[in-house]
Scaffold this active site. Structure first.
Site, PDB file in Angstrom:
ATOM      1  N   HIS A  99       0.821  -1.216   0.000  1.00  0.00           N
ATOM      2  CA  HIS A  99       0.000   0.000   0.000  1.00  0.00           C
ATOM      3  C   HIS A  99       0.854   1.264   0.000  1.00  0.00           C
ATOM      4  O   HIS A  99       0.522   2.258   0.643  1.00  0.00           O
ATOM      5  CB  HIS A  99      -0.944  -0.005   1.200  1.00  0.00           C
ATOM      6  CG  HIS A  99      -2.199  -0.768   0.932  1.00  0.00           C
ATOM      7  ND1 HIS A  99      -3.138  -0.325   0.025  1.00  0.00           N
ATOM      8  CD2 HIS A  99      -2.660  -1.926   1.421  1.00  0.00           C
ATOM      9  CE1 HIS A  99      -4.129  -1.195  -0.021  1.00  0.00           C
ATOM     10  NE2 HIS A  99      -3.874  -2.176   0.801  1.00  0.00           N
ATOM     11  N   SER A 100       1.950   1.198  -0.748  1.00  0.00           N
ATOM     12  CA  SER A 100       2.935   2.269  -0.701  1.00  0.00           C
ATOM     13  C   SER A 100       2.443   3.610  -1.264  1.00  0.00           C
ATOM     14  O   SER A 100       1.887   3.684  -2.362  1.00  0.00           O
ATOM     15  CB  SER A 100       4.143   1.804  -1.505  1.00  0.00           C
ATOM     16  OG  SER A 100       4.881   2.884  -1.971  1.00  0.00           O
ATOM     17  N   ASN A 101       2.697   4.674  -0.497  1.00  0.00           N
ATOM     18  CA  ASN A 101       2.437   6.032  -0.987  1.00  0.00           C
ATOM     19  C   ASN A 101       3.445   6.407  -2.079  1.00  0.00           C
ATOM     20  O   ASN A 101       3.140   7.183  -2.966  1.00  0.00           O
ATOM     21  CB  ASN A 101       2.581   7.046   0.151  1.00  0.00           C
ATOM     22  CG  ASN A 101       1.599   6.783   1.263  1.00  0.00           C
ATOM     23  OD1 ASN A 101       0.426   6.549   1.017  1.00  0.00           O
ATOM     24  ND2 ASN A 101       2.081   6.792   2.495  1.00  0.00           N
TER      25      ASN A 101
ATOM     26  N   CYS B   3       4.625   4.407  -4.331  1.00  0.00           N
ATOM     27  CA  CYS B   3       4.126   3.844  -5.592  1.00  0.00           C
ATOM     28  C   CYS B   3       3.012   4.712  -6.157  1.00  0.00           C
ATOM     29  O   CYS B   3       2.948   4.953  -7.367  1.00  0.00           O
ATOM     30  CB  CYS B   3       3.631   2.410  -5.377  1.00  0.00           C
ATOM     31  SG  CYS B   3       4.975   1.214  -5.202  1.00  0.00           S
TER      32      CYS B   3
END
Ligand code: PLP
Length: 350
Positions: A75-77, A79
């Site tokens: 759930h990377s910001n 990315c």
């Protein structure tokens, strides 16, 4: 110093606002507290990565790349903002994300994963130990098809990325003059360390007198976090040809506010989210920003700050993650307990 002449592509809405949190400050009864709204940098719900991407993607454009390949957590910001930047610049995007199992595909598309999907990013999910292989394979395949892919290192804590938060310090100082304010501290959440490195360099290089206090987002050992930030500081100084000495003692890290680990829910994080929402209508997230707000709350209660200090919380974004935690928020606020600790998308599950 090369700072002002580094290649840069404009992606963010700058300057972001600097606002006083009067009700929150009053509730805590400590110093004057302000927020630097880097959740309003503008790209895909905002956040700190956009400032770094202005310098990192300038290098991709200089190399005439047509694809960005990067990796990070499920759930990377990072990315999300990299994919949005790539789309804005008309580039292809591949995200290699860490998950609980290879090819993990959740039933519900939510939070940042939903945003990656909507942007049409090519998403590959792998266990952490396989991520590097998948990235290399992806780069090879793209080259075979005649593309020129650019690999952006996870979270952008690379030497050019550091310039993004030196800029932020300059903005704060300009705004502080207009507001007749002398900032004493900035408080923010540190993960891969690039944001902190830029702030520490900027605060010293521009003789601001600001002390930078960072709370960690994960459970990395204290010494490892200091070392990580110290190394990025040195690489950043070298990259910008700056003649400035910064020692490990000038890197302030608090590692006790992340709960049991990265993305894990804990009571102090719920308190931080609740308090800012209730006093200011301002939203932070449980993965990153809640740890430094919790740190700010705790330090204030301990009497760490003077009444006449001015403290700036840097809101580094991350709010799409808020909705992943609806269950623990509901249960905690209604029943006073936290129902689960490890998020289902964490590689710690597998
Ligand atoms: C990535 C991130 C951070 C940490 O920044 P680093 O430069 O990796 O230390 C803090 N807050 C949010 C919301 C983030 O997405």
């Amino acid at each position: 110093m090369k700072f002002t002449t580094l290649p840069r592509v404009r992606l963010a809405n700058l300057p972001t606002p600097l606002q006083e949190l009067k009700n929150f400050s009053k509730e805590l009864g400590g110093p004057r507290i302000f927020v630097k709204r880097d959740d309003l940098t503008g790209l895909a719900f905002g956040g700190n990565k956009t400032r770094k991407l202005e310098y990192i993607l300038a290098e991709a454009l200089a190399q005439k790349s047509d694809y960005i390949v990067t990796s990070a957590g499920f759930h990377s910001n990072w990315c999300t903002q990299t994919a949005a930047a790539a789309r804005k610049l008309g580039l292809g995007i591949v995200l290699v994300k860490k998950g609980p199992e290879n090819n993990y595909d959740p039933v519900e598309y939510d939070g940042n994963h939903l945003l990656h999907f909507l942007m049409g990013a090519e998403v590959k999910v792998a266990r952490p130990e396989h991520v590097e292989d998948v990235i290399e394979e992806t780069m090879r395949q793209l080259r075979e098809k005649g593309h020129n892919p650019f690999r952006a290192e996870v979270t952008g804590s690379t030497p050019p990325g550091v310039a993004g938060y030196m800029n932020c310090i300059l903005e704060i100082m300009t705004q502080a003059v207009e507001m007749e304010l002398k900032p004493d501290y900035v408080v923010h959440t540190s993960g891969s360390g690039g944001t902190q490195a830029g702030l520490v360099i900027g605060a010293k290089a521009f003789s601001t007198g600001i002390k930078v206090l960072a709370s960690t987002s994960g459970s990395d050992a204290y010494e490892d976090q200091i070392e990580k930030v110290y190394n990025i500081v040195q690489e950043g100084l070298q990259h910008m040809e700056m003649d400035l000495e910064i020692s490990r003692d000038e890197i302030n890290v608090y590692d006790q506010y992340a709960g049991d680990g990265y993305g894990y829910m804990s009571e102090n994080k719920v308190e931080a989210v609740n308090m800012l929402a209730k006093t200011e209508g301002l939203f932070i997230d449980p993965v990153y920003t809640a740890t430094s707000v919790s740190c700010l709350i705790d330090l204030t209660r301990q009497g760490f700050f003077n009444k006449d200090d001015s403290v700036i919380f840097i809101h580094t974004g991350g709010t799409p993650a808020l909705f992943l935690y609806k269950e623990p928020f509901k249960t905690y606020n209604l029943e006073g307990s936290i129902p689960w600790i490890i998020p289902s998308w964490s590689p710690d599950i597998g």
